[in-house]
Design a protein around this motif. Structure first.
Motif, PDB file in Angstrom:
ATOM      1  N   LYS A  44       0.916  -1.315  -0.010  1.00 56.42           N
ATOM      2  CA  LYS A  44      -0.015  -0.045  -0.051  1.00 56.42           C
ATOM      3  C   LYS A  44       0.750   1.215   0.035  1.00 56.42           C
ATOM      4  CE  LYS A  44      -3.889  -2.369   2.635  1.00 56.42           C
ATOM      5  NZ  LYS A  44      -4.602  -2.505   3.788  1.00 56.42           N
ATOM      6  N   VAL A  45       1.854   1.370   0.882  1.00 53.00           N
ATOM      7  CA  VAL A  45       2.882   2.612   1.095  1.00 53.00           C
ATOM      8  C   VAL A  45       3.484   2.513  -0.471  1.00 53.00           C
ATOM      9  CG1 VAL A  45       4.836   3.469   2.011  1.00 53.00           C
ATOM     10  CG2 VAL A  45       3.045   2.293   3.487  1.00 53.00           C
ATOM     11  N   ASP A  46       3.908   1.313  -0.890  1.00 49.21           N
ATOM     12  CA  ASP A  46       4.567   1.302  -2.379  1.00 49.21           C
ATOM     13  C   ASP A  46       3.703   2.146  -3.457  1.00 49.21           C
ATOM     14  OD1 ASP A  46       7.114   0.703  -3.428  1.00 49.21           O
ATOM     15  OD2 ASP A  46       6.199  -0.953  -4.148  1.00 49.21           O
ATOM     16  N   TYR A  47       2.640   1.574  -3.514  1.00 47.60           N
ATOM     17  CA  TYR A  47       1.599   2.287  -4.202  1.00 47.60           C
ATOM     18  C   TYR A  47       1.172   3.677  -4.094  1.00 47.60           C
ATOM     19  CZ  TYR A  47      -2.753   3.024  -6.588  1.00 47.60           C
ATOM     20  OH  TYR A  47      -3.746   3.988  -7.537  1.00 47.60           O
ATOM     21  N   LEU A  48       1.011   3.980  -2.981  1.00 46.03           N
ATOM     22  CA  LEU A  48       0.533   5.295  -2.793  1.00 46.03           C
ATOM     23  C   LEU A  48       1.532   6.351  -2.867  1.00 46.03           C
ATOM     24  CD1 LEU A  48      -1.888   4.761   0.532  1.00 46.03           C
ATOM     25  CD2 LEU A  48      -2.508   5.311  -1.588  1.00 46.03           C
ATOM     26  N   LEU A  49       2.776   5.796  -2.696  1.00 46.35           N
ATOM     27  CA  LEU A  49       3.954   7.006  -2.760  1.00 46.35           C
ATOM     28  C   LEU A  49       4.064   7.295  -4.059  1.00 46.35           C
ATOM     29  CD1 LEU A  49       6.650   5.775  -0.081  1.00 46.35           C
ATOM     30  CD2 LEU A  49       5.711   8.093  -0.358  1.00 46.35           C
ATOM     31  N   VAL A  50       4.045   6.365  -5.054  1.00 49.34           N
ATOM     32  CA  VAL A  50       4.315   6.545  -6.495  1.00 49.34           C
ATOM     33  C   VAL A  50       3.114   7.412  -7.100  1.00 49.34           C
ATOM     34  CG1 VAL A  50       3.338   4.467  -7.798  1.00 49.34           C
ATOM     35  CG2 VAL A  50       5.267   5.674  -8.400  1.00 49.34           C
ATOM     36  N   GLN A  51       1.860   7.331  -6.560  1.00 50.07           N
ATOM     37  CA  GLN A  51       0.805   7.950  -6.910  1.00 50.07           C
ATOM     38  C   GLN A  51       0.774   9.399  -6.472  1.00 50.07           C
ATOM     39  OE1 GLN A  51       0.165   5.599  -9.484  1.00 50.07           O
ATOM     40  NE2 GLN A  51      -2.177   6.919  -8.911  1.00 50.07           N
ATOM     41  N   TYR A  52       1.340   9.439  -5.339  1.00 50.27           N
ATOM     42  CA  TYR A  52       1.574  10.958  -4.733  1.00 50.27           C
ATOM     43  C   TYR A  52       2.472  11.783  -5.567  1.00 50.27           C
ATOM     44  CZ  TYR A  52       2.540  14.765  -1.354  1.00 50.27           C
ATOM     45  OH  TYR A  52       2.943  16.028  -0.848  1.00 50.27           O
ATOM     46  N   ASN A  98       9.795   3.133  -8.475  1.00 50.66           N
ATOM     47  CA  ASN A  98       8.505   2.698  -9.153  1.00 50.66           C
ATOM     48  C   ASN A  98       8.248   3.458 -10.468  1.00 50.66           C
ATOM     49  OD1 ASN A  98       8.045   0.363  -7.449  1.00 50.66           O
ATOM     50  ND2 ASN A  98       7.379   1.859  -5.870  1.00 50.66           N
ATOM     51  N   TYR A  99       8.453   4.799 -10.177  1.00 51.45           N
ATOM     52  CA  TYR A  99       8.144   5.894 -11.201  1.00 51.45           C
ATOM     53  C   TYR A  99       8.726   5.643 -12.511  1.00 51.45           C
ATOM     54  CZ  TYR A  99       6.785  10.389 -13.200  1.00 51.45           C
ATOM     55  OH  TYR A  99       6.201  11.451 -14.038  1.00 51.45           O
ATOM     56  N   LEU A 100      10.058   5.480 -12.482  1.00 51.77           N
ATOM     57  CA  LEU A 100      10.716   5.158 -13.676  1.00 51.77           C
ATOM     58  C   LEU A 100      10.397   3.716 -14.188  1.00 51.77           C
ATOM     59  CD1 LEU A 100      13.944   6.606 -12.867  1.00 51.77           C
ATOM     60  CD2 LEU A 100      12.220   7.883 -14.031  1.00 51.77           C
ATOM     61  N   MET A 101       9.967   2.844 -13.397  1.00 53.46           N
ATOM     62  CA  MET A 101       9.696   1.605 -13.979  1.00 53.46           C
ATOM     63  C   MET A 101       8.143   1.955 -14.760  1.00 53.46           C
ATOM     64  SD  MET A 101      11.576  -1.246 -13.537  1.00 53.46           S
ATOM     65  CE  MET A 101      10.150  -2.701 -13.441  1.00 53.46           C
ATOM     66  N   VAL A 145       3.405   0.541 -10.212  1.00 56.33           N
ATOM     67  CA  VAL A 145       3.503   1.200 -11.209  1.00 56.33           C
ATOM     68  C   VAL A 145       2.134   1.409 -12.070  1.00 56.33           C
ATOM     69  CG1 VAL A 145       6.002   0.588 -11.499  1.00 56.33           C
ATOM     70  CG2 VAL A 145       4.222  -0.844 -12.907  1.00 56.33           C
ATOM     71  N   ALA A 146       1.077   0.906 -11.651  1.00 57.61           N
ATOM     72  CA  ALA A 146      -0.161   0.932 -12.086  1.00 57.61           C
ATOM     73  C   ALA A 146      -0.255   0.868 -13.821  1.00 57.61           C
ATOM     74  CB  ALA A 146      -0.768   2.444 -11.734  1.00 57.61           C
ATOM     75  N   VAL A 147      -0.150  -0.404 -13.841  1.00 63.49           N
ATOM     76  CA  VAL A 147      -0.105  -0.916 -15.401  1.00 63.49           C
ATOM     77  C   VAL A 147      -1.719  -0.925 -15.879  1.00 63.49           C
ATOM     78  CG1 VAL A 147       0.390  -2.513 -17.130  1.00 63.49           C
ATOM     79  CG2 VAL A 147       2.117  -2.112 -15.128  1.00 63.49           C
TER      80      VAL A 147
END
Length: 494
Positions: A107-115, A205-208, A335-337
């Motif tokens: 959850k933290v992984d996903y929310l951080l890249v979204q933020y 994550n963002y660059l991925m 990375v929200a594919v």
């Protein structure tokens, strides 16, 4: 008295925070049937009672224990709740748990890249964001005074270097890059939730994500190019059985599937299944193009060939790589594919084809979709980092603004789709005008009809953006719409 005032202030702050979070949490409960809503927060009256606040805290903890990362992602994608404040509050709540469980990490992984994606500069997808830039954007989350030293730099650099060498999603799978990225994160173990570690992983994550979109678009463009070649030789169907489709799948149906890949995916991730079909469709289409083809009724000079050895050998390799990538599902979640979501037939948009230039110039873009494909191919290949870019299409040169370049490279949402089609329509009209000026016979009125239709669709999209209070999207759409209208006016004068 001072203690009493402090306690009242703290209680008031907790009520305010709880009510803000409740907007998101109650939506999660309603959408995914996670239990009952919180009666204390349903009540509009704030109570200075520690027992009530304890019940509220218990309710939030119960929802946190049930909700999964893909459900948070689905809610944020499908609603207007993905605001900077909501993302920040969700992140701080997850971080305050001090739990290093796999569910909390994901959850933290996903929310951080979204933020980060929400707050990053508009040109962030054009360049390699530095760790210092990422740390500065995440400062409101962690509240540090000085940027900490960043760990795992060498391992992350190795993963990103490998990603940059990939030319397709199949390359990504065969090289095991998703597993490598997941391995770096797993290596953090108990240090995962440390600010310095999370900053480094957010950048990864963002660059991925940007790399995945680049490869996904490369595959889509390769498929569309192959489909154009298949259609050019009057072949109507393709054997796509390896991709779970029919052995005689209509070319138009394959193209529609590719269009649907622009839509965001909202179900739970299973890394192999998400983009398995796209990888295998590309293999099937390119294999079909490599096989000899004759029109029905024509005399066959040679016996029918069996499927190519390269094709039969490649499928097990792809399947094995897809199976191996399943363990990297959380990396994909971060990375929200996107993957396809098929529309009902009444919603599907039929292509508007206008032939220009005739058979003497088959390389000339034939319609809005083919112009869109050529523009995207140029931009993705060039990896432009400037604010405006020139795209060359046959006899025309097109000047693109930064938000238009962003729509092609970043993509993945309705505003970007509308911008892409408007730019492609402008390109089609610019090509027609250039060819007409050179003395070529051009059906300019037919091209104008197509462009006016696209302009009308763009205006409708602007209204939607305004109603949803997407100010940036509305402004960008309006600016691109004005450019298209200017080109239309110029063509009408001729």
């Amino acid at each position: 008295m001072a203690t009493a005032v402090m306690n009242l202030a703290e209680i008031s702050q907790q009520w305010e925070l709880s009510r803000k979070l409740y907007v998101v949490y109650s939506a999660l409960v309603h959408n995914f049937a996670l239990g009952e809503t919180c009666r204390d927060l349903d009540n509009p009256i704030n109570r200075a009672d520690a027992t009530v606040l304890d019940r509220i805290a218990t309710w939030f903890d119960a929802v946190d224990a049930k909700v999964e990362v893909h459900q948070i992602r689905q809610l944020l994608q499908a609603t207007q709740l993905s605001t900077e404040e909501n993302l920040r509050l969700l992140l701080k709540r997850q971080l305050n748990h001090k739990s290093n469980s796999a569910a909390t990490r994901d959850k933290v992984d996903y929310l951080l890249v979204q933020y980060f994606a929400h707050c990053a500069p508009h040109d962030s997808h054009h360049r390699m964001m530095s760790l210092e830039e990422v740390a500065d954007i995440l400062r409101p989350i962690f509240g540090y005074a000085h940027i900490p030293a960043m760990p795992y730099s060498d391992a992350i650099h190795k993963v990103l270097s490998s990603l940059d060498q990939c030319k397709s999603l199949n390359d990504l799978l065969l090289q095991g890059i998703l597993q490598q990225a997941r391995g770096v994160k797993d290596g953090a173990k108990e240090d995962f939730l440390e600010p310095a570690v999370l900053i480094a992983f957010t950048r990864l994550n963002y660059l991925m994500r940007l790399g995945f979109f680049r490869l996904m678009h490369a595959d889509l463009h390769a498929i569309r190019h192959a489909l154009h070649q298949v259609e050019f030789r009057s072949q109507k169907t393709i054997d796509c059985s390896i991709a779970g489709l029919s052995a005689e799948e209509p070319v138009a149906a394959v193209r529609q599937i590719c269009h649907e890949w622009k839509k965001p995916f909202r179900a739970a991730y299973s890394a192999g299944n998400n983009f398995r079909q796209l990888v295998l469709i590309r293999a099937a289409v390119e294999n079909a193009l490599a096989q000899p083809f004759e029109l029905p009724g024509a005399r066959v000079a040679e016996p029918e060939q069996a499927p190519s050895k390269s094709m039969t050998a490649e499928v097990p390799v792809i399947e094995a790589a897809l199976a191996a990538s399943a363990s990297a599902g959380a990396t994909l979640a971060a990375v929200a594919v996107p993957v396809p979501a098929v529309e009902a037939p009444s919603q599907q948009r039929s292509p508007h084809r206008v032939t220009i230039g005739g058979s003497k110039n088959p390389a000339l873009p034939q319609d809005v979709d083919s112009c869109l494909e050529l523009i995207a191919t140029q931009l993705l290949t060039a990896k432009q980092t400037v604010s405006v870019t020139h795209v060359y299409l046959n006899k025309a040169k097109l000047l693109l603004a930064s938000w238009e370049v962003s729509a092609f490279i970043r993509g993945g949402d309705e505003v970007s789709d509308a911008l892409q089609r408007a730019v492609a329509a402008r390109a089609l009209l610019a090509i027609s005008l250039a060819c007409s000026a050179s003395g070529d016979e051009i059906d300019l009125s037919g091209v104008l009809t197509v462009c006016k239709r696209e302009a009308a669709n763009l205006n409708a999209r602007i209204d939607v953006a305004k109603r949803s209070k997407d100010i940036d999207g509305a402004v960008n759409l309006a600016a691109t719409g004005k450019r298209l209208q200017t080109t239309i006016a110029e063509a009408e004068k001729r």
